[in-house]
Design an enzyme around this catalytic site. Structure first.
Site, PDB file in Angstrom:
ATOM      1  N   SER A 127      53.148  59.856  46.725  1.00 41.10           N
ATOM      2  CA  SER A 127      53.724  61.201  46.620  1.00 41.10           C
ATOM      3  C   SER A 127      52.621  62.233  46.468  1.00 41.10           C
ATOM      4  O   SER A 127      51.552  61.954  45.905  1.00 41.10           O
ATOM      5  CB  SER A 127      54.619  61.222  45.383  1.00 41.10           C
ATOM      6  OG  SER A 127      54.921  62.537  45.012  1.00 41.10           O
ATOM      7  N   TYR A 152      56.626  58.736  35.961  1.00 47.66           N
ATOM      8  CA  TYR A 152      56.893  58.509  37.392  1.00 47.66           C
ATOM      9  C   TYR A 152      55.632  58.768  38.225  1.00 47.66           C
ATOM     10  O   TYR A 152      55.208  57.931  39.015  1.00 47.66           O
ATOM     11  CB  TYR A 152      58.040  59.419  37.869  1.00 47.66           C
ATOM     12  CG  TYR A 152      58.041  59.622  39.361  1.00 47.66           C
ATOM     13  CD1 TYR A 152      58.540  58.632  40.208  1.00 47.66           C
ATOM     14  CD2 TYR A 152      57.487  60.771  39.942  1.00 47.66           C
ATOM     15  CE1 TYR A 152      58.507  58.801  41.584  1.00 47.66           C
ATOM     16  CE2 TYR A 152      57.450  60.937  41.305  1.00 47.66           C
ATOM     17  CZ  TYR A 152      57.960  59.956  42.131  1.00 47.66           C
ATOM     18  OH  TYR A 152      57.899  60.113  43.490  1.00 47.66           O
ATOM     19  N   LYS A 156      52.838  56.204  40.543  1.00 45.14           N
ATOM     20  CA  LYS A 156      52.329  56.375  41.918  1.00 45.14           C
ATOM     21  C   LYS A 156      50.796  56.267  41.927  1.00 45.14           C
ATOM     22  O   LYS A 156      50.209  55.606  42.775  1.00 45.14           O
ATOM     23  CB  LYS A 156      52.775  57.728  42.498  1.00 45.14           C
ATOM     24  CG  LYS A 156      54.275  57.834  42.712  1.00 45.14           C
ATOM     25  CD  LYS A 156      54.780  56.821  43.735  1.00 45.14           C
ATOM     26  CE  LYS A 156      56.290  56.784  43.856  1.00 45.14           C
ATOM     27  NZ  LYS A 156      56.813  55.641  44.608  1.00 45.14           N
TER      28      LYS A 156
END
Ligand code: UD1
Length: 341
Positions: A127, A152, A156
């Site tokens: 992302s 979160y 990544k």
């Protein structure tokens, strides 16, 4: 061709669109999904579009024995596209261990299985969140990685590092890390699309639900940012364009003789749109008004970020093509279908 690809999280939003594009390109798809954030009817939508029902395994990738059984029962899988992950930023702050367990154990299990079963390549969904608030826009792949602002986002970053370290250690696999900007929209057939559970956290599903009368009004989170109209700017990319990039990445890993073992690409349009511009686009494209008001800023939001997609354009030969008004029209057609309008 007919090479076999494992799509983890294949009944989810991006996974289902990617399955369609893989099948259209001649790949055979095996999906594993635990249906924690999607439902089995998505397979009907995929079949309606392509005429092919993918093999489906209901299971959790955090259990390595489930994966080993899948690889034994579906021999010859050559590539993996890993969408099986939790993705709600706010929830990750509340339940960090869930995020670390789901997102990292899944990845580690898949990587461990790859040499065991002769799988050559893995595409990983990363992302633009890894860039944090950029110093300059558009942002390219050489920009520094900033400290993550949520568990979160941290999963990544850590996932990118795990894959890099594993390949550096000499593992006989290749990987392409795709850094998505903001995926939106739905398949133009309206057979598949985004199906958020509960109150949507992301802009477009909230917007389409408001236009459909399910939500009273959309709140624009802040109009006092240092941007031309004061609302935040993002690079909104059509989900079908995004899905197509995965097919190209897979082909590159499986067929490319002398490509690097690990490569990173931004997937965006190269154009930044503000929240207010996106609402305008929706209203222009559909003729439907979106009741909205300006509210306070949302904690943790980035002011503005958009991609420099030149590397993907030149190296992958991939460019985002769908005009944003078409994307909004597709999102609306999908919303109307979901709520039976
Ligand atoms: C977020 C995450 C990103 C993640 C993605 C997954 C951050 C900083 N980024 O992206 O890492 O990959 O979700 O889906 O958390 N907005 C409104 N009103 C709304 C909802 C959103 O004005 O009701 C605005 C936001 O302030 C933002 C834009 O719309 O400017 C897009 O928001 P959203 O769709 O939530 O995506 P991101 O926050 O960009």
């Amino acid at each position: 061709m007919n090479e076999k690809i494992l799509v983890t999280g294949g009944t989810g939003y991006i996974g289902s669109h990617t399955t369609v594009e893989l099948q259209k390109a001649g790949y055979e798809v095996v999906i594993i999904d635990n249906l924690s954030n999607s439902n089995i009817e998505v397979l009907d939508g995929i079949e309606k579009i392509t005429g092919i029902r993918p093999v489906f395994v209901k299971g959790d990738c955090t259990d390595i024995e489930t994966l080993r059984k899948l690889f034994r029962e579906n021999p010859g899988i050559k590539g993996i596209i890993n969408f099986a992950a939790s993705k709600a930023v706010g929830e990750s702050v509340q339940k960090p261990l869930l995020y670390y367990r789901n997102n990292l154990n899944t990845l580690i299990n898949l990587l461990e299985c790859m040499p065991e079963y002769g799988v050559k390549g893995i595409v990983f969904s990363s992302s633009c969140t890894v860039y944090g608030e950029p110093d300059v826009n558009p942002i390219d792949e050489t920009a520094p990685i900033k400290p993550a602002t949520s568990p979160y986002g941290n999963t990544k970053q850590i996932s990118e590092e795990i894959i890099t370290d594993y390949i550096r250690s000499g593992a006989p696999i290749k990987s392409i890390l795709l850094r998505y900007f903001n995926p939106i929209g739905a398949h133009p057939s309206a057979c598949i699309g985004e199906l958020p559970l509960g109150v949507p956290q992301n802009l477009v599903p909230y917007l389409t639900q408001t236009a459909a009368g399910i939500r009273k009004e959309l709140t624009v989170f802040g109009d006092d940012y240092n941007t031309p109209d004061g609302s935040c700017i993002r690079d909104y990319i059509d989900v079908v364009d995004l899905a197509k990039a995965h097919v190209i990445a897979m082909r590159r890993m499986l067929d490319g003789e002398d490509t690097d073992s690990i490569e990173i690409f931004n997937l965006g349009t190269g154009r930044g749109l503000s929240v207010l511009e996106l609402i305008n686009s929706f209203e222009r494209a559909t003729g439907v008004k979106v009741p909205h008001k300006i509210g306070p800023r949302r904690e943790g939001d980035i002011e503005q970020i958009w991609a420099d997609p030149k590397k993907a354009n030149e190296v992958l030969g991939w460019t985002a093509e769908v005009p944003v008004d078409d994307t909004m029209r597709n999102a609306w057609a999908w919303q109307c279908k979901v709520c039976g309008k």
